[in-house]
Design a protein around this motif. Structure first.
Motif, PDB file in Angstrom:
ATOM      1  N   UNK A 186     -58.013  21.451 -53.797  1.00 24.19           N
ATOM      2  CA  UNK A 186     -57.964  20.231 -52.998  1.00 24.19           C
ATOM      3  C   UNK A 186     -59.197  20.094 -52.094  1.00 24.19           C
ATOM      4  N   UNK A 187     -59.147  19.061 -51.270  1.00 17.00           N
ATOM      5  CA  UNK A 187     -60.354  18.722 -50.493  1.00 17.00           C
ATOM      6  C   UNK A 187     -60.427  19.423 -49.146  1.00 17.00           C
ATOM      7  N   UNK A 188     -61.609  19.270 -48.517  1.00 20.01           N
ATOM      8  CA  UNK A 188     -61.888  19.956 -47.254  1.00 20.01           C
ATOM      9  C   UNK A 188     -62.151  18.921 -46.146  1.00 20.01           C
ATOM     10  N   UNK A 189     -61.452  19.100 -45.030  1.00 22.63           N
ATOM     11  CA  UNK A 189     -61.677  18.243 -43.861  1.00 22.63           C
ATOM     12  C   UNK A 189     -62.570  18.992 -42.876  1.00 22.63           C
ATOM     13  N   UNK A 190     -63.571  18.325 -42.342  1.00 18.46           N
ATOM     14  CA  UNK A 190     -64.395  18.915 -41.282  1.00 18.46           C
ATOM     15  C   UNK A 190     -64.087  18.185 -39.983  1.00 18.46           C
ATOM     16  N   UNK A 191     -63.723  18.941 -38.958  1.00 13.99           N
ATOM     17  CA  UNK A 191     -63.461  18.334 -37.653  1.00 13.99           C
ATOM     18  C   UNK A 191     -64.753  18.353 -36.849  1.00 13.99           C
ATOM     19  N   UNK A 192     -64.979  17.291 -36.088  1.00 14.71           N
ATOM     20  CA  UNK A 192     -66.159  17.259 -35.219  1.00 14.71           C
ATOM     21  C   UNK A 192     -65.734  16.746 -33.862  1.00 14.71           C
ATOM     22  N   UNK A 193     -66.157  17.431 -32.793  1.00 14.82           N
ATOM     23  CA  UNK A 193     -65.874  16.977 -31.429  1.00 14.82           C
ATOM     24  C   UNK A 193     -67.062  17.369 -30.569  1.00 14.82           C
ATOM     25  N   UNK A 194     -67.614  16.412 -29.840  1.00 20.48           N
ATOM     26  CA  UNK A 194     -68.790  16.723 -29.027  1.00 20.48           C
ATOM     27  C   UNK A 194     -68.639  16.252 -27.585  1.00 20.48           C
ATOM     28  N   UNK A 195     -69.366  16.958 -26.731  1.00 21.39           N
ATOM     29  CA  UNK A 195     -69.480  16.557 -25.320  1.00 21.39           C
ATOM     30  C   UNK A 195     -70.908  16.090 -25.110  1.00 21.39           C
ATOM     31  N   UNK A 196     -71.071  14.985 -24.396  1.00 21.09           N
ATOM     32  CA  UNK A 196     -72.414  14.502 -24.101  1.00 21.09           C
ATOM     33  C   UNK A 196     -72.336  13.518 -22.951  1.00 21.09           C
ATOM     34  N   UNK A 197     -73.454  13.359 -22.205  1.00 20.64           N
ATOM     35  CA  UNK A 197     -73.397  12.349 -21.152  1.00 20.64           C
ATOM     36  C   UNK A 197     -74.120  11.091 -21.613  1.00 20.64           C
ATOM     37  N   UNK A 198     -75.022  11.209 -22.565  1.00 18.98           N
ATOM     38  CA  UNK A 198     -75.789  10.021 -22.940  1.00 18.98           C
ATOM     39  C   UNK A 198     -75.884   9.797 -24.456  1.00 18.98           C
ATOM     40  N   UNK A 199     -75.246  10.637 -25.236  1.00 21.17           N
ATOM     41  CA  UNK A 199     -75.242  10.532 -26.702  1.00 21.17           C
ATOM     42  C   UNK A 199     -76.626  10.791 -27.323  1.00 21.17           C
ATOM     43  N   UNK A 200     -77.617  11.133 -26.500  1.00 24.73           N
ATOM     44  CA  UNK A 200     -78.936  11.454 -27.041  1.00 24.73           C
ATOM     45  C   UNK A 200     -78.949  12.920 -27.490  1.00 24.73           C
ATOM     46  N   UNK A 201     -78.339  13.763 -26.670  1.00 25.76           N
ATOM     47  CA  UNK A 201     -78.147  15.155 -27.069  1.00 25.76           C
ATOM     48  C   UNK A 201     -76.655  15.417 -26.909  1.00 25.76           C
ATOM     49  N   UNK A 202     -76.132  16.369 -27.659  1.00 24.68           N
ATOM     50  CA  UNK A 202     -74.687  16.628 -27.582  1.00 24.68           C
ATOM     51  C   UNK A 202     -74.409  18.067 -27.997  1.00 24.68           C
ATOM     52  N   UNK A 203     -73.302  18.594 -27.483  1.00 24.21           N
ATOM     53  CA  UNK A 203     -72.913  19.933 -27.894  1.00 24.21           C
ATOM     54  C   UNK A 203     -71.475  19.906 -28.392  1.00 24.21           C
ATOM     55  N   UNK A 204     -71.171  20.788 -29.329  1.00 27.19           N
ATOM     56  CA  UNK A 204     -69.805  20.792 -29.865  1.00 27.19           C
ATOM     57  C   UNK A 204     -68.831  21.323 -28.822  1.00 27.19           C
ATOM     58  N   UNK A 205     -67.619  20.854 -28.872  1.00 29.00           N
ATOM     59  CA  UNK A 205     -66.641  21.214 -27.848  1.00 29.00           C
ATOM     60  C   UNK A 205     -65.978  22.561 -28.172  1.00 29.00           C
ATOM     61  N   UNK A 206     -65.943  23.479 -27.195  1.00 27.22           N
ATOM     62  CA  UNK A 206     -65.377  24.807 -27.462  1.00 27.22           C
ATOM     63  C   UNK A 206     -63.844  24.840 -27.351  1.00 27.22           C
ATOM     64  N   UNK A 207     -63.169  24.337 -28.356  1.00 30.30           N
ATOM     65  CA  UNK A 207     -61.688  24.380 -28.362  1.00 30.30           C
ATOM     66  C   UNK A 207     -61.224  25.841 -28.359  1.00 30.30           C
ATOM     67  N   UNK A 208     -60.018  26.086 -27.854  1.00 28.78           N
ATOM     68  CA  UNK A 208     -59.539  27.455 -28.006  1.00 28.78           C
ATOM     69  C   UNK A 208     -58.866  27.616 -29.380  1.00 28.78           C
ATOM     70  N   UNK A 209     -58.756  28.868 -29.795  1.00 30.20           N
ATOM     71  CA  UNK A 209     -58.275  29.178 -31.139  1.00 30.20           C
ATOM     72  C   UNK A 209     -56.905  28.591 -31.441  1.00 30.20           C
ATOM     73  N   UNK A 210     -55.996  28.645 -30.455  1.00 29.19           N
ATOM     74  CA  UNK A 210     -54.631  28.142 -30.697  1.00 29.19           C
ATOM     75  C   UNK A 210     -54.638  26.652 -31.026  1.00 29.19           C
ATOM     76  N   UNK A 211     -55.501  25.918 -30.319  1.00 29.10           N
ATOM     77  CA  UNK A 211     -55.576  24.496 -30.566  1.00 29.10           C
ATOM     78  C   UNK A 211     -56.034  24.227 -32.001  1.00 29.10           C
ATOM     79  N   UNK A 212     -57.105  24.903 -32.399  1.00 31.23           N
ATOM     80  CA  UNK A 212     -57.640  24.685 -33.749  1.00 31.23           C
ATOM     81  C   UNK A 212     -56.615  25.092 -34.811  1.00 31.23           C
ATOM     82  N   UNK A 213     -55.908  26.180 -34.517  1.00 31.22           N
ATOM     83  CA  UNK A 213     -54.882  26.666 -35.443  1.00 31.22           C
ATOM     84  C   UNK A 213     -53.832  25.585 -35.688  1.00 31.22           C
TER      85      UNK A 213
END
Ligand code: GLN
Length: 540
Positions: free
Chosen positions: A482-509
Motif C-alpha cells: 500500500x501507499x505511504x503518507x508523509x506528515x509535515x509540520x513546521x514552525x516559522x514566523x515569516x514563512x521564508x525560513x522554517x523548521x520542522x516541529x519536534x512532536x513527541x513520540x507518543x503523539x506521532x505514534x
C-alpha cells in the motif's frame, strides 16, 4: 498607491500618521510594524517620494536605513521639502547620515564597520529638549548597529544626544527644531528598548493619537467602502475559506450587504468537507451572499495523467480557476443587472495585505523603477473591473484581530495557510479521485490530533502528503502493498525560513496508528524532518 486621490477616505486622513520614507533597508517595514504595535498608524513610501505629490500631511517623518552611502554620486536623497514640513523627523542609520549630509555634507567612510551590539551612553541635556527621544531609557541600554559610514563632525546647531564606545555620534538632535538622528536600529529585536524610543518619537514628540485599533478601523473601512462603491455598485470576489478572503468578504458584507457576491470555486482538491463547511460558516454564520460552484470534475478531468511536472499542475489549476470564476462572474453580473437591485458589477475584491504593498513600493535602488502594484490585467476579461482591497493597509496579525472583531470564528481566524492548488500539490504524482480521498482522510486525522493536543497555534502549517510509492506491510496477518503518507509540520514566523516541529513520540505514534487503521490504502506513515531551506514548506 497609498497616495491615490480617488480614494475617498484613506486611513491617513482619519488617523494621525507617521510617514516612513524607505531608503531600501531590509528593516524598513519593521519600523511600520513597531509603531502599529503602539496603535499609531504608519505608512511607508519610497525615499524618492515628492512631497508636493503627497495629498496628506504626516504628523512626523522617519527616514529609514539603507545600503548606500550618502556621499556617493548616485545616492538616494530625500526631497529637501521634508525639512520644511515643520513636523518632527527621525533619521535611523542612513537616515541620520542623510540629515547630517543635508545640513553639512559631513559624512565619510569610517575606518572599520560597526556591526552588532553596542551600549548606549545618553548625554543628559540641561534644557531637556533634545534628549526627549531617550525618555525612560537608562545608560548602557543595548542597541544594535550596522554601519560603515560616520559623521566627521556635527552639523551646525546640532547636539550629541548619545554615544557608544565606537560611535561618538550615536544620537544627534537639532538644538531648536525637532530633528533627531540615531545611528543604531531601534526597530529590530536586538535593540530591546527600541520600542520605547519609537513610542517617544511618535507619541510624545509627534503627538500622534494612539487610536489605530481594529475596532476603529472597521468603522473607517466600512465608510470608505460605501463611499467608493456608492449605493448601487456591486462587488464580486473569490473566497477560499482562508482567513484573508473571509475577513475581506465579511467586511464587504457589513458595508454593502447583498451587493457583495462571494464565489467559492470547489476545485475538487480542497480539504475534506471543506466546501460544505465554508458554505455553512460564510452563509449561515456570517451572512455573506455566497455562490458555491462545484467544478471538481472539470479540475480533476484536466489533472488526469499529469505526473511529470508539478508546475503543470499549478498552471492547470490556476487557469481552470480563472475560467470558472469568469463564467460565474458573468452569470452573477447578468442576474444582478436584471434584478431590481440593479447597478452593475464594477468591482473585484482582492485580499491584498500590506506586506505585498510594501514589497511593491519599497525602494530597490536609484535606477530601479518602482513597479506598480495594481495589475488586474484582464483577470476578468471584458468586465473591466476595478480593484477593491480592504486589507491593503494591514499586516497578517492585524487581519486576524480584525477577523475576531468582526465575529469570525476563532478556528477560522487562526487557520493555517492552504495553497491555491490545494492538496493537488500534496499528492506527489498523479491526482486521481482515489488519491484525493486518501490524502484528504490522512490530513484530516493529522490536523484533528494536532488540535486535540493543543498544538495547532504553535505550529504554523501542517498537512499530510501522499507519496507516489508503495511499501509492504502486514495487516491482519495479510501481506499488503500500500501507499505511504508523509506528515509535515513546521514552525516559522515569516514563512521564508522554517523548521520542522519536534512532536513527541507518543503523539506521532497515535497519529500513525490512526492513519494506518482508518485510511484505506495506507500502510506506512513517515515524518518529514527537512527544514526550509533547503526544503520548501509544501512538497511540490
Ligand atoms: N550605508 C550606510 C553605512 O554603512 C548606512 C547603513 C544603514 O543604514 N544600515 O553607514
Amino acid at each position: 498607491m497609498a497616495t491615490d486621490t480617488s480614494d475617498p477616505i484613506p486611513p491617513h486622513k482619519t488617523f494621525d500618521t507617521i510617514l516612513v520614507l524607505d531608503f531600501g533597508s531590509q528593516y524598513s517595514h519593521l519600523i511600520t510594524r513597531r509603531l502599529r504595535e503602539h496603535n499609531v498608524y504608519c505608512e511607508m513610501l519610497p525615499c524618492t517620494q515628492k512631497l508636493s505629490e503627497l495629498s496628506w500631511k504626516p504628523k512626523g517623518v522617519i527616514l529609514s536605513g539603507g545600503p548606500y552611502s550618502v556621499y556617493w554620486d548616485d545616492a538616494p536623497h530625500v526631497d529637501p521639502a521634508v525639512f520644511d514640513l515643520n513636523v518632527p523627523i527621525l533619521g535611523i542609520c542612513y537616515g541620520l547620515q542623510e540629515i547630517a549630509w543635508h545640513f553639512g555634507k559631513n559624512v565619510h567612510a569610517g575606518e572599520k564597520r560597526e556591526y552588532g551590539h553596542a551600549y548606549l551612553k545618553i548625554e543628559k541635556q540641561r534644557d531637556g529638549h533634545v534628549d526627549r527621544l531617550f525618555k525612560g531609557l537608562e545608560d548602557d541600554v543595548e542597541v544594535w548597529m550596522s554601519h560603515g559610514d560616520k559623521l566627521s563632525n556635527m552639523p551646525e546647531d546640532f547636539a550629541i544626544t548619545a554615544t557608544t564606545a565606537n560611535a561618538p555620534f550615536a544620537g544627534i538632535a537639532h538644538k531648536q527644531k525637532m530633528l533627531y538622528g540615531i545611528q543604531f536600529h531601534p526597530e529590530v529585536t536586538h535593540t530591546p528598548k527600541g520600542r520605547v524610543l519609537l513610542r517617544n518619537f511618535a507619541v510624545d514628540i509627534c503627538q500622534c493619537k494612539t487610536d489605530w485599533t481594529m475596532g476603529k478601523f472597521v468603522d473607517q473601512e466600512i465608510a470608505r467602502i460605501r463611499a467608493l462603491v456608492g449605493d448601487k455598485g456591486q462587488v464580486i470576489g473569490a473566497v477560499s475559506g482562508g482567513v484573508d478572503s473571509t475577513v475581506a468578504a465579511k467586511l464587504m458584507q457589513e458595508a454593502i450587504g447583498e451587493r457583495f457576491h462571494a464565489v467559492l470555486v470547489d476545485n475538487g482538491v480542497l480539504r475534506l468537507n471543506e466546501a460544505k463547511q465554508v458554505k455553512e460558516t460564510l452563509t449561515k454564520g456570517l451572512g455573506i451572499n455566497l455562490t458555491v460552484v462545484d467544478a471538481s470534475d472539470r479540475f480533476l478531468g484536466r489533472l488526469k495523467g499529469v505526473t511529470d511536472d508539478p508546475e503543470k499542475k499549478r498552471k492547470i489549476i490556476g487557469n481552470t480557476f480563472i475560467e470558472v470564476f469568469q463564467e460565474t462572474a458573468k452569470k452573477i453580473a447578468a442576474d444582478a443587472a436584471g434584478s431590481s437591485r440593479a447597478g452593475e458589477i464594477e468591482w473585484l475584491l482582492q485580499g491584498t495585505l500590506y506586506p505585498d504593498v510594501i514589497e511593491s513600493i519599497s525602494f530597490k535602488g536609484p535606477s530601479a523603477t518602482i513597479k506598480t502594484h495594481h495589475n488586474v490585467g484582464g483577470l476578468l476579461e471584458g468586465m473591466h473591473l476595478k480593484l477593491i482591497e480592504p486589507l491593503r493597509e494591514l499586516f497578517k496579525d492585524e487581519v486576524r484581530e480584525l477577523g475576531t472583531n468582526l465575529g469570525i470564528p476563532e478556528d477560522l481566524v487562526w487557520r493555517h495557510p492552504f495553497p491555491g492548488p490545494g492538496i493537488a500539490i500534496r499528492i506527489l504524482g498523479e491526482v486521481t479521485p482515489e488519491q484525493v480521498r486518501i490524502a484528504r482522510e490522512a490530513d484530516y486525522i493529522f490536523i484533528e490530533e494536532i488540535k486535540a493536543a493543543g498544538l495547532y497555534r504553535k505550529i504554523s502549517q501542517a498537512f499530510a502528503a501522499l507519496l507516489p510509492v508503495k511499501a509492504v506491510g502486514v495487516m491482519g496477518d495479510k501481506r499488503v502493498h500500500d501507499q505511504v503518507i508523509a506528515l509535515r509540520a513546521v514552525e516559522t514566523s515569516d514563512f521564508m525560513t522554517a523548521d520542522w516541529y519536534p512532536f513527541d513520540g507518543d503523539f506521532l505514534k497515535k497519529v500513525s496508528r490512526r492513519i494506518v487503521n482508518e485510511v484505506e490504502g495506507v500502510c506506512r506513515v513517515v515524518y518529514d524532518i527537512t527544514s526550509k531551506p533547503p526544503g520548501t514548506i509544501e512538497m511540490e
